[in-house]
Design a protein around this motif. Structure first.
Motif, mmCIF file in Angstrom:
data_model
loop_
_atom_site.group_PDB
_atom_site.id
_atom_site.type_symbol
_atom_site.label_atom_id
_atom_site.label_comp_id
_atom_site.label_asym_id
_atom_site.label_seq_id
_atom_site.Cartn_x
_atom_site.Cartn_y
_atom_site.Cartn_z
ATOM 1 N N TRP A 163 0.826 -1.206 0.000
ATOM 2 C CA TRP A 163 0.000 0.000 0.000
ATOM 3 C C TRP A 163 0.858 1.251 0.000
ATOM 4 O O TRP A 163 2.002 1.239 0.411
ATOM 5 N N SER A 164 0.256 2.319 -0.503
ATOM 6 C CA SER A 164 0.895 3.632 -0.518
ATOM 7 C C SER A 164 -0.140 4.653 -0.079
ATOM 8 O O SER A 164 -1.160 4.839 -0.756
ATOM 9 N N ALA A 165 0.119 5.295 1.043
ATOM 10 C CA ALA A 165 -0.815 6.313 1.534
ATOM 11 C C ALA A 165 -0.854 7.504 0.579
ATOM 12 O O ALA A 165 -1.912 8.103 0.361
ATOM 13 N N ALA A 166 0.289 7.849 -0.013
ATOM 14 C CA ALA A 166 0.326 8.993 -0.926
ATOM 15 C C ALA A 166 -0.523 8.726 -2.170
ATOM 16 O O ALA A 166 -1.200 9.623 -2.674
ATOM 17 N N ARG A 167 -0.461 7.504 -2.695
ATOM 18 C CA ARG A 167 -1.258 7.145 -3.870
ATOM 19 C C ARG A 167 -2.684 6.773 -3.498
ATOM 20 O O ARG A 167 -3.569 6.740 -4.357
ATOM 21 N N GLY A 168 -2.930 6.455 -2.220
ATOM 22 C CA GLY A 168 -4.265 6.073 -1.787
ATOM 23 C C GLY A 168 -4.707 4.740 -2.352
ATOM 24 O O GLY A 168 -5.904 4.491 -2.511
ATOM 25 N N GLN A 169 -3.742 3.840 -2.642
ATOM 26 C CA GLN A 169 -4.055 2.557 -3.263
ATOM 27 C C GLN A 169 -3.381 1.420 -2.514
ATOM 28 O O GLN A 169 -2.419 1.625 -1.771
ATOM 29 N N ALA A 170 -3.910 0.210 -2.746
ATOM 30 C CA ALA A 170 -3.312 -0.991 -2.167
ATOM 31 C C ALA A 170 -3.464 -2.133 -3.160
ATOM 32 O O ALA A 170 -4.396 -2.163 -3.974
ATOM 33 N N GLY A 171 -2.528 -3.058 -3.109
ATOM 34 C CA GLY A 171 -2.577 -4.260 -3.930
ATOM 35 C C GLY A 171 -2.413 -5.477 -3.047
ATOM 36 O O GLY A 171 -1.839 -5.398 -1.953
ATOM 37 N N PHE A 172 -2.911 -6.614 -3.527
ATOM 38 C CA PHE A 172 -2.871 -7.845 -2.733
ATOM 39 C C PHE A 172 -2.287 -8.966 -3.571
ATOM 40 O O PHE A 172 -2.621 -9.114 -4.757
ATOM 41 N N LEU A 173 -1.428 -9.771 -2.967
ATOM 42 C CA LEU A 173 -0.824 -10.932 -3.616
ATOM 43 C C LEU A 173 -1.111 -12.169 -2.778
ATOM 44 O O LEU A 173 -0.749 -12.226 -1.601
ATOM 45 N N ALA A 174 -1.767 -13.159 -3.386
ATOM 46 C CA ALA A 174 -2.048 -14.433 -2.722
ATOM 47 C C ALA A 174 -1.117 -15.493 -3.278
ATOM 48 O O ALA A 174 -0.912 -15.574 -4.491
ATOM 49 N N THR A 175 -0.572 -16.316 -2.408
ATOM 50 C CA THR A 175 0.322 -17.399 -2.821
ATOM 51 C C THR A 175 -0.065 -18.675 -2.086
ATOM 52 O O THR A 175 0.046 -18.748 -0.854
ATOM 53 N N GLY A 176 -0.548 -19.660 -2.836
ATOM 54 C CA GLY A 176 -0.807 -20.980 -2.268
ATOM 55 C C GLY A 176 -2.000 -21.089 -1.352
ATOM 56 O O GLY A 176 -2.072 -22.026 -0.536
ATOM 57 N N LEU A 177 -2.976 -20.166 -1.435
ATOM 58 C CA LEU A 177 -4.189 -20.334 -0.643
ATOM 59 C C LEU A 177 -4.985 -21.518 -1.187
ATOM 60 O O LEU A 177 -4.923 -21.827 -2.384
ATOM 61 N N PRO A 178 -5.755 -22.217 -0.338
ATOM 62 C CA PRO A 178 -6.581 -23.317 -0.842
ATOM 63 C C PRO A 178 -7.547 -22.829 -1.917
ATOM 64 O O PRO A 178 -8.016 -21.690 -1.877
ATOM 65 N N ALA A 179 -7.842 -23.674 -2.894
ATOM 66 C CA ALA A 179 -8.789 -23.307 -3.950
ATOM 67 C C ALA A 179 -10.135 -22.960 -3.328
ATOM 68 O O ALA A 179 -10.608 -23.665 -2.421
ATOM 69 N N PRO A 180 -10.779 -21.868 -3.766
ATOM 70 C CA PRO A 180 -12.045 -21.459 -3.149
ATOM 71 C C PRO A 180 -13.157 -22.493 -3.304
ATOM 72 O O PRO A 180 -14.053 -22.562 -2.474
ATOM 73 N N GLY A 181 -13.113 -23.273 -4.391
ATOM 74 C CA GLY A 181 -14.178 -24.235 -4.649
ATOM 75 C C GLY A 181 -15.217 -23.687 -5.605
ATOM 76 O O GLY A 181 -15.282 -22.475 -5.858
ATOM 77 N N PRO A 182 -16.069 -24.551 -6.159
ATOM 78 C CA PRO A 182 -17.086 -24.114 -7.133
ATOM 79 C C PRO A 182 -18.018 -23.061 -6.551
ATOM 80 O O PRO A 182 -18.515 -23.200 -5.430
ATOM 81 N N GLY A 183 -18.231 -22.006 -7.311
ATOM 82 C CA GLY A 183 -19.153 -20.959 -6.888
ATOM 83 C C GLY A 183 -18.667 -20.103 -5.745
ATOM 84 O O GLY A 183 -19.452 -19.366 -5.135
ATOM 85 N N ARG A 184 -17.354 -20.159 -5.429
ATOM 86 C CA ARG A 184 -16.806 -19.397 -4.321
ATOM 87 C C ARG A 184 -15.619 -18.571 -4.787
ATOM 88 O O ARG A 184 -15.008 -18.835 -5.823
#
Length: 245
Positions: A163-184
Motif C-alpha cells: 500500500w501507498s498512503a500517498a497514492r491512496g491505493q493498495a494491492g494484494f498478492l495471494a500465494t498458495g491459498l486453498p482453492a475457493p471451490g465451485p461458486g466461491r
C-alpha cells in the motif's frame, strides 16, 4: 540521490528502476542502513512472488487442439526451378457433390476462423487488463512511501498487501491459498475501524489483485471466503488479516 532521501528508494531499487549512478549510491547506503536492507529484501521477495503468481501453465487440451488443427494448415509450396508453363487443358465441369463438399468445407473453415478470432480477441483483452494491473502494482511498489505486510492464511498459503498512503491505493498478492471451490471466491475488505468495506474479488488461491476503492484511512485489509459474486458484508471469519502497520 543528491535530492532524494535514500530511505525512500527501497522499492525502486528492488524493481531495478534506478539509473546506474543512483543504484551505486544506494548500494553504498545499504551497507550502513540495516532497516533499508531489510525493506529492500522484502520488496524483492514480493516482486518475485508477483511474477510466480501470474505464471500460467498451458491448458492440457492445448496439445490436442494443435494436433487436431494440423491437417487444416496449408503447407508452403516447394521452391521449384522455373520451367516452361504447362499446357492448360480446358477445365471439366465439377460434379455437383464435389462442389457441395467444397462449399461446406469453406463455410466450416469460415466458422472456425471467426471463433478463433473471437477467442484471440478475448485473450488479448485479458492480457491487456493484466498488464495494466501489473503496471499499477509495480507503481505501488516503487512509490516512495510504499509498505508491505505478509501473513499466513488459515488453511495454508500466504497473503501480502502492498500500500501507498500517498497514492491512496493498495494491492494484494495471494500465494498458495486453498482453492475457493465451485461458486466461491476470496473477497478482499478494507478494515475501516472494524467496519469491513468491499475491495475486490480473487477467484483463485494464487494471484494479484489491485484493490478497488481508496484507502481512506483504512487500518488494514481482511480476506474472507464468499460466493463468487461477492457479498455486501463478510459472511464468515477472515482467513487473513493484514494491518497497515
Amino acid at each position: 540521490m543528491n535530492t532524494l532521501d535514500p530511505h525512500t528508494l527501497t522499492g525502486a531499487y528492488a524493481a531495478h528502476a534506478l539509473d546506474p549512478e543512483e543504484r551505486d549510491a544506494f548500494e553504498h547506503h545499504l551497507g550502513h542502513c540495516p532497516s533499508c536492507a531489510q525493506e529492500t529484501a522484502e520488496f524483492a521477495a514480493t516482486l518475485a512472488r508477483l511474477g510466480a503468481a501470474e505464471t500460467v501453465a498451458p491448458p492440457p487440451e492445448l496439445k490436442a487442439r494443435v494436433l487436431a488443427a494440423l491437417p487444416g494448415v496449408r503447407q508452403e509450396a516447394p521452391q521449384l526451378a522455373r520451367t516452361a508453363p504447362p499446357r492448360v487443358r480446358p477445365a471439366r465441369r465439377a460434379p455437383r457433390f464435389a462442389l457441395a463438399a467444397c462449399l461446406a468445407l469453406a463455410l466450416g473453415a469460415g466458422a472456425v476462423a471467426v471463433q478463433q478470432h473471437r477467442e484471440a480477441g478475448r485473450a488479448r483483452d485479458r492480457a491487456a487488463a493484466l498488464a495494466r494491473q501489473q503496471e499499477t502494482v509495480a507503481a505501488l511498489l516503487t512509490a516512495p512511501d510504499a509498505r508491505t505486510a505478509t501473513a499466513a492464511a488459515t488453511g495454508g498459503g500466504t497473503g501480502t498487501v502492498v500500500w501507498s498512503a500517498a497514492r491512496g491505493q493498495a494491492g494484494f498478492l495471494a500465494t498458495g491459498l486453498p482453492a475457493p471451490g465451485p461458486g466461491r471466491a476470496y473477497q478482499l475488505w478494507y478494515d475501516d475501524a472494524g467496519t469491513m468495506r468491499p475491495a475486490g474479488l480473487l477467484p483463485t488461491g494464487s494471484g494479484t489483485l489491485l484493490l478497488s476503492g481508496a484507502l481512506d484511512g483504512a487500518a488494514g485489509v481482511g480476506v474472507t471466503l464468499e460466493p463468487a459474486g461477492g457479498s455486501a458484508h463478510p459472511s464468515g471469519a477472515p482467513v487473513l488479516l493484514l494491518p497497515f502497520g
